[in-house]
Design a protein around this motif. Structure first.
Motif, PDB file in Angstrom:
ATOM      1  N   PRO A  76       0.799  -1.229   0.000  1.00 26.52           N
ATOM      2  CA  PRO A  76       0.000   0.000   0.000  1.00 26.52           C
ATOM      3  C   PRO A  76       0.828   1.275   0.000  1.00 26.52           C
ATOM      4  O   PRO A  76       0.374   2.305  -0.493  1.00 26.52           O
ATOM      5  N   MET A  77       2.059   1.221   0.509  1.00 24.32           N
ATOM      6  CA  MET A  77       2.861   2.431   0.599  1.00 24.32           C
ATOM      7  C   MET A  77       3.580   2.780  -0.701  1.00 24.32           C
ATOM      8  O   MET A  77       4.230   3.817  -0.798  1.00 24.32           O
ATOM      9  N   LEU A  78       3.468   1.930  -1.718  1.00 28.31           N
ATOM     10  CA  LEU A  78       4.172   2.196  -2.975  1.00 28.31           C
ATOM     11  C   LEU A  78       3.640   3.431  -3.685  1.00 28.31           C
ATOM     12  O   LEU A  78       4.337   4.020  -4.508  1.00 28.31           O
ATOM     13  N   THR A  79       2.422   3.825  -3.401  1.00 30.66           N
ATOM     14  CA  THR A  79       1.820   4.945  -4.116  1.00 30.66           C
ATOM     15  C   THR A  79       1.824   6.230  -3.307  1.00 30.66           C
ATOM     16  O   THR A  79       1.156   7.192  -3.663  1.00 30.66           O
ATOM     17  N   ARG A  80       2.593   6.304  -2.209  1.00 29.47           N
ATOM     18  CA  ARG A  80       2.595   7.511  -1.377  1.00 29.47           C
ATOM     19  C   ARG A  80       3.844   8.313  -1.602  1.00 29.47           C
ATOM     20  O   ARG A  80       4.940   7.752  -1.566  1.00 29.47           O
ATOM     21  N   PRO A  81       3.809   9.676  -1.722  1.00 26.82           N
ATOM     22  CA  PRO A  81       2.547  10.394  -1.875  1.00 26.82           C
ATOM     23  C   PRO A  81       2.044  10.258  -3.289  1.00 26.82           C
ATOM     24  O   PRO A  81       2.826  10.092  -4.211  1.00 26.82           O
ATOM     25  N   GLY A  82       0.744  10.299  -3.495  1.00 27.53           N
ATOM     26  CA  GLY A  82       0.185  10.135  -4.832  1.00 27.53           C
ATOM     27  C   GLY A  82      -1.221  10.635  -4.864  1.00 27.53           C
ATOM     28  O   GLY A  82      -1.685  11.263  -3.926  1.00 27.53           O
ATOM     29  N   GLN A  83      -1.910  10.279  -5.921  1.00 30.09           N
ATOM     30  CA  GLN A  83      -3.244  10.834  -6.092  1.00 30.09           C
ATOM     31  C   GLN A  83      -4.181  10.376  -4.998  1.00 30.09           C
ATOM     32  O   GLN A  83      -5.046  11.115  -4.560  1.00 30.09           O
ATOM     33  N   GLU A  84      -3.996   9.138  -4.542  1.00 34.39           N
ATOM     34  CA  GLU A  84      -4.916   8.650  -3.539  1.00 34.39           C
ATOM     35  C   GLU A  84      -4.826   9.428  -2.241  1.00 34.39           C
ATOM     36  O   GLU A  84      -5.757   9.446  -1.447  1.00 34.39           O
ATOM     37  N   ALA A  85      -3.694  10.111  -1.988  1.00 32.40           N
ATOM     38  CA  ALA A  85      -3.575  10.894  -0.762  1.00 32.40           C
ATOM     39  C   ALA A  85      -4.571  12.043  -0.768  1.00 32.40           C
ATOM     40  O   ALA A  85      -5.050  12.476   0.281  1.00 32.40           O
TER      41      ALA A  85
END
Length: 305
Positions: A76-85
């Protein structure tokens, strides 16, 4: 259940192929590489994973949901920071966490198939099959609720805000509870921080951070459900039987979801039994053996069982 991959899930299917088999030890986006990067305190090459395509702010929320779910299956942390934030504790983040439970469920089934207890496969023990079936039912329930939410469909229009509150507050607890029960099904070996067990730990911890601390920082443990959101008689069971929800998934399977007990004062978490458990367990094994995702989209996966 749906077997045609089109629309919002199609992008995620292509993304899965790009990311490759997470169990492949030579895959730079596989579990071994992710775990090694985490243990070294270094970002995985390519983080924050803009390559997944979620950087397109014009993408439909459901397309983003499935793309993130493909990444959450790995970390789950692979996309942080990203659009889902930007979407924080909303339906997209809650729905993306279904991907982490998909991997947790897959690892637990894989482990119980291989483990021998009393001269037989551990997966043949009825209580463990019930845990697997229950986690799968919870996954389907949360998928249905979050999918409707990102589509802008209110499952209970006569109770304004009820669906939204369920998605934002209770769905994360249902998913967390499913992972907690799966960790117990692994037995004492769950505490060995090696191989797939270490990845399960990573998924469990990162999913909790993503769901309960959307900024990525360690958060407080989830508050008791009754204290967190007074729903005035509304339960997950009410939503699970709503026509919009049952149109996505068989109500018999949704009725078997242990997470439905979260809005009651049940003293223990009931597990599926009877025909519903048999159906859930059979479907779980079929999808595992044919490398299909456990969610409602039933996407093809690059995983080798």
């Amino acid at each position: 259940m749906n077997t045609t991959i089109s629309g919002p899930a199609a992008h995620a299917s292509a993304l899965e192929e790009r990311l490759g088999d997470p169990y492949d030890t030579a895959n730079p986006y596989g579990f071994r590489a992710i775990l090694a990067a985490r243990e070294a305190g270094q970002p995985l090459d390519g983080e924050p994973f803009d390559a997944v395509g979620t950087e397109d702010h014009g993408a439909e929320p459901e397309t983003v949901l499935h793309a993130l779910r493909a990444v959450y299956r790995r970390s789950p942390m692979l996309t942080r920071p990203g659009q889902e934030a930007e979407r924080g504790s909303g339906a997209v983040t809650a729905g993306a966490a279904v991907g982490a439970v998909d991997s947790g469920l897959r690892m637990t089934l894989r482990h119980l198939r291989a483990r021998r207890l009393y001269g037989a496969a551990a997966v043949d023990i009825p209580q463990l099959r019930a845990v697997l079936a229950g986690a799968y039912a919870d996954l389907l329930l949360c998928d249905a609720l979050t999918t409707l939410a990102v589509r802008g469909t209110d499952a209970m229009p006569a109770r304004p805000g009820a669906h939204d509150r369920m998605v934002r507050v209770l769905v994360p607890r249902v998913l967390q509870g499913a992972m907690d029960r799966l960790s117990m099904a692994m037995g004492s070996r769950f505490y060995i921080r090696e191989g797939e067990h270490a990845i399960f730990h990573l998924l469990l911890n990162e999913m909790q951070r993503a769901l309960f601390a959307p900024d990525g920082r360690p958060g407080r443990p989830p508050a008791p459900v009754d204290a967190a959101v007074p729903l005035t008689g509304i339960t997950i069971a009410d939503l699970a039987t709503a026509p919009a929800v049952t149109a996505l998934c068989d109500p018999e399977l949704l009725a078997a979801a242990p997470g439905r007990a979260l809005t009651t004062r049940a003293r223990r978490t009931p597990q599926p039994s009877g025909p519903a458990q048999e159906r859930l367990y059979a479907e779980l094994n079929r999808r595992y053996d044919t490398s299909r995702s456990f969610d409602l989209a039933e996407r093809p996966l690059p995983d080798r069982p």
